[in-house]
Motif scaffolding. Structure first.
Motif, short mmCIF file in Angstrom:
data_model
loop_
_atom_site.label_atom_id
_atom_site.label_comp_id
_atom_site.label_asym_id
_atom_site.label_seq_id
_atom_site.Cartn_x
_atom_site.Cartn_y
_atom_site.Cartn_z
N TYR A 1 44.94 41.27 35.32
CA TYR A 1 45.26 40.29 36.37
C TYR A 1 45.49 40.99 37.72
N LEU A 2 46.29 42.06 37.73
CA LEU A 2 46.59 42.78 38.97
C LEU A 2 45.34 43.45 39.55
N LEU A 3 44.49 43.96 38.66
CA LEU A 3 43.24 44.57 39.14
C LEU A 3 42.33 43.53 39.79
N GLN A 4 42.27 42.35 39.19
CA GLN A 4 41.43 41.30 39.76
C GLN A 4 41.95 40.87 41.13
N ILE A 5 43.26 40.77 41.26
CA ILE A 5 43.85 40.45 42.57
C ILE A 5 43.46 41.51 43.59
N ARG A 6 43.57 42.76 43.15
CA ARG A 6 43.27 43.88 44.06
C ARG A 6 41.83 43.82 44.55
N TYR A 7 40.91 43.43 43.68
CA TYR A 7 39.49 43.41 44.06
C TYR A 7 39.06 42.08 44.68
N ASP B 1 36.39 28.68 45.91
CA ASP B 1 35.65 29.40 44.87
C ASP B 1 36.30 29.09 43.51
N ALA B 2 35.61 28.29 42.69
CA ALA B 2 36.15 27.88 41.39
C ALA B 2 36.40 29.06 40.47
N SER B 3 35.64 30.15 40.65
CA SER B 3 35.82 31.31 39.78
C SER B 3 37.15 32.02 40.04
N LEU B 4 37.81 31.69 41.16
CA LEU B 4 39.10 32.29 41.51
C LEU B 4 40.27 31.36 41.21
N ALA B 5 40.03 30.30 40.42
CA ALA B 5 41.06 29.29 40.17
C ALA B 5 42.36 29.90 39.65
N GLU B 6 42.26 30.96 38.84
CA GLU B 6 43.44 31.61 38.27
C GLU B 6 44.35 32.20 39.35
N TYR B 7 43.76 32.52 40.52
CA TYR B 7 44.50 33.18 41.60
C TYR B 7 44.83 32.23 42.75
N HIS B 8 44.48 30.94 42.60
CA HIS B 8 44.70 30.00 43.69
C HIS B 8 46.17 29.84 44.06
N THR B 9 47.06 29.88 43.07
CA THR B 9 48.49 29.75 43.38
C THR B 9 48.95 30.89 44.29
N ARG B 10 48.53 32.10 43.95
CA ARG B 10 48.90 33.26 44.77
C ARG B 10 48.29 33.15 46.17
N ILE B 11 47.06 32.69 46.25
CA ILE B 11 46.38 32.54 47.55
C ILE B 11 47.12 31.50 48.40
#
Length: 584
Positions: free
Chosen positions: A132-138, A165-175
């Motif tokens: 998860y953290l690596l994906q955020i970083r990239y 970007d639907a592929s980033l849905a997991e990170y939308h809360t952080r965004i």
């Protein structure tokens, strides 16, 4: 045109440092790191080894245990690594701890790590969090890069694109949280308010409520802010952040007594933060709370031990606050604190290298102790070596010298030092705002009041014994000004005012002072005998004391603002001359 942003470091080139005193933790983390494709892993089992490794290279990930070593915990090490720039805005920081008390979690949250892992670590969970953290970083690299540069507008541009970007849905809360941070940083509070309102329709995270409250307070929308604050103070995940937010708000509004109450609550919930304890100390001094002042500086000394904040100055400040408290006391209680101060002076003087470096400061402290012991001649002999020059001294050294001159009756020297100090304090930061107000207060009081609370109490007792009621009243009025939480002074003051009232009508000023004393006595804890006397004096004087809830801070401010607005409306025809008079 958007500036070209450098590409992130490839996964196989990332360097990770694991700092923990348990070998099993290193094994679990190293295995998980290798599984996600990170090969460059370094291990440190104590703070010294960690710093040596950081001297040789900059790490991309740092995993840091709270209990890293006996002499230095994770908080201290984190601050030190950050101070040395071994940890910067591009470093992914993960805290590790087996302890999960609310106090510890609040303190860790303040350090703003990227993640917090609870031990014992489970390998599968570690792999999941690392991915998860690596994906955020990239995937969020461009947005995070802009935020690190302070380019919040561009960061929002990338964030809004990533939300589509639907592929980033997991990170939308952080965004979404980062967008809220950007709006607050850009001071676009109206847009921020609408943004957080919209988020509340679909999420109940603490940061959304805090963000909305911050935006409302910045726009002085106090009534609605009060409703939200009442709820947030009931929630374990928002209580600490809310107290901290309210403290900052009331400081900006120069309502320092209310800010102090909020800061005390925040400090109880997260006691390790040295800067907050410093702010608490400043507010305690401004509010004449000498017990609170000593408590705050003792916490600073305690939690700074073995950290980058540790210094002999902290020990001196504890002694100074002990003396400040002793000046407001009499009898055995005063003696107890004088003896404690003397013991601590001896302990500091015996430390290697301290005596020569802090000799002048220790002399000034000794002068203040001699004054407390009524040895003014001995104090004058020591103080002969001191001048009003404060160049090269810290503010605390200068303030202590000022107090020593004042306690010796050398008011001109005292005022000169205060004038010099006030010229040194500039800017609009928390520290300068509170300290500047404190110095203004000190200038007024040191000019008008020539004696310590202890001396004033003694003078009042002598005057009362000789039936000189007005001089006794003036002594106690001054004592209450510089010790406004002293219940014994307040009770004595009410007694004398009620006796003056028997023979003559009271002035408006005397009634106001009596009202202040009565309010203090109604809010504080008293013995049954003291309560009986208090009620008798209040009845004799016919006082009516408002019963205002001390916890309803924002509500009080809202009411005061409304009163002020009505007052201004009522005097709409005020002449220019009257306006100038009021401003003056």
């Amino acid at each position: 045109m958007l500036e070209k942003i450098p590409a992130p470091v490839p996964r196989e080139e990332l360097h990770v440092l694991v700092i923990d005193n348990q070998g099993l933790v290193h094994d679990v983390v190293a295995s998980a790191l290798h599984d996600v494709g990170i090969k460059h892993v370094s291990s440190a089992f104590n703070a010294f080894h960690a710093k040596r490794l950081c001297e040789k290279r900059q790490f991309d990930f740092v995993l840091l245990a709270f209990n890293v070593s006996h002499d230095k915990d994770g908080f201290h090490l984190f601050e030190e690594l950050k101070h040395l720039n071994y940890i910067n805005d591009t470093t992914t920081v993960i805290f590790l701890s087996a302890e999960t008390s609310s106090e510890l979690v609040n303190c860790i949250v303040e350090l703003q790590p990227d993640d917090f892992w609870v031990k014992p670590l489970q390998r599968t969970a570690v792999i999941g969090r690392l991915q998860y953290l690596l994906q955020i970083r990239y995937k969020l690299h461009k947005m995070l890069h802009c935020m690190q540069l302070g380019d919040y507008s561009t960061a929002m541009y990338y964030a809004e694109r990533q939300l589509k970007d639907a592929s980033l849905a997991e990170y939308h809360t952080r965004i979404k949280r980062l967008i809220g941070d950007c709006l607050l940083q850009l001071r676009d509070f109206e847009t921020a308010e609408n943004y957080f309102r919209e988020l509340l329709q679909s999420m109940d995270h603490a940061w959304v409520h805090i963000g909305l409250t911050r935006a409302l307070l910045r726009q002085d929308e106090l009534e609605e802010a009060q409703l939200i604050v009442d709820d947030l103070l009931q929630r374990a995940d928002t209580r600490f952040l809310t107290f901290d937010l309210l403290a900052q708000y009331f400081i900006e509004k120069e309502q320092f007594d209310i800010a102090y109450e909020q800061m005390k609550q925040a400090s109880r919930l997260a006691p390790r933060n040295i800067e907050r304890n410093k702010r608490l100390w400043d507010l305690a001094r401004l509010n004449h709370d000498k017990v609170g002042q000593l408590s705050a500086v003792q916490n600073m000394a305690k939690f700074a031990k073995n950290s980058i904040h540790d210094s002999p100055q902290l020990s001196l400040n504890v002694i100074r606050s002990t003396i400040d408290l002793a000046t407001s006391l009499t009898g055995p209680e005063a003696t107890k604190y004088i003896q404690r101060a003397e013991h601590d002076i001896d302990a500091v003087s015996q430390q290697k290298g301290v005596q020569s470096a802090l000799n002048d400061q220790v002399d000034v402290i000794k002068v203040r102790v001699l004054c407390l012991k009524d040895d003014k001649k001995g104090a004058e002999q020591v103080m002969k070596r001191s001048s009003v020059d404060i160049e090269g001294l810290s503010m605390e050294d200068s303030l202590d010298k000022m107090k020593a001159f004042h306690e010796l009756g050398m008011r001109e020297h005292c005022v000169k030092i205060l004038d010099k100090l006030r010229k040194q304090i500039e800017g609009d930061t928390f520290s300068s705002q509170v300290v500047d107000e404190y110095l203004k207060q000190e200038s007024i009081e040191r000019n008008e009041i020539q004696f310590t609370p202890k001396e004033l109490k003694h003078m009042a007792a002598v005057n009362y014994k000789e039936n000189r009621l007005l001089p006794a009243y003036n002594n106690l009025r001054q004592a209450l000004t510089i010790s406004p939480s002293d219940k014994q002074v307040a009770l004595s003051l009410l007694k004398i005012v009620s006796q003056i009232h028997v023979g003559e009508d009271l002035s408006d000023e005397q009634m106001e002072v009596a009202h202040k004393a009565a309010k203090l006595l109604l809010e504080g804890k008293l013995s049954p005998t003291q309560m009986e006397k208090r009620d008798m004096y209040i009845q004799r004087l016919g006082l009516e004391v408002d019963d205002v809830s001390a916890s309803d801070f924002v509500g009080v401010v809202a009411k005061e603002s409304a009163k002020e607005g009505a007052k201004n409306d009522a005097k709409g025809s005020t002449t220019n001359a009257e306006e100038i008079t009021e401003k003056g």
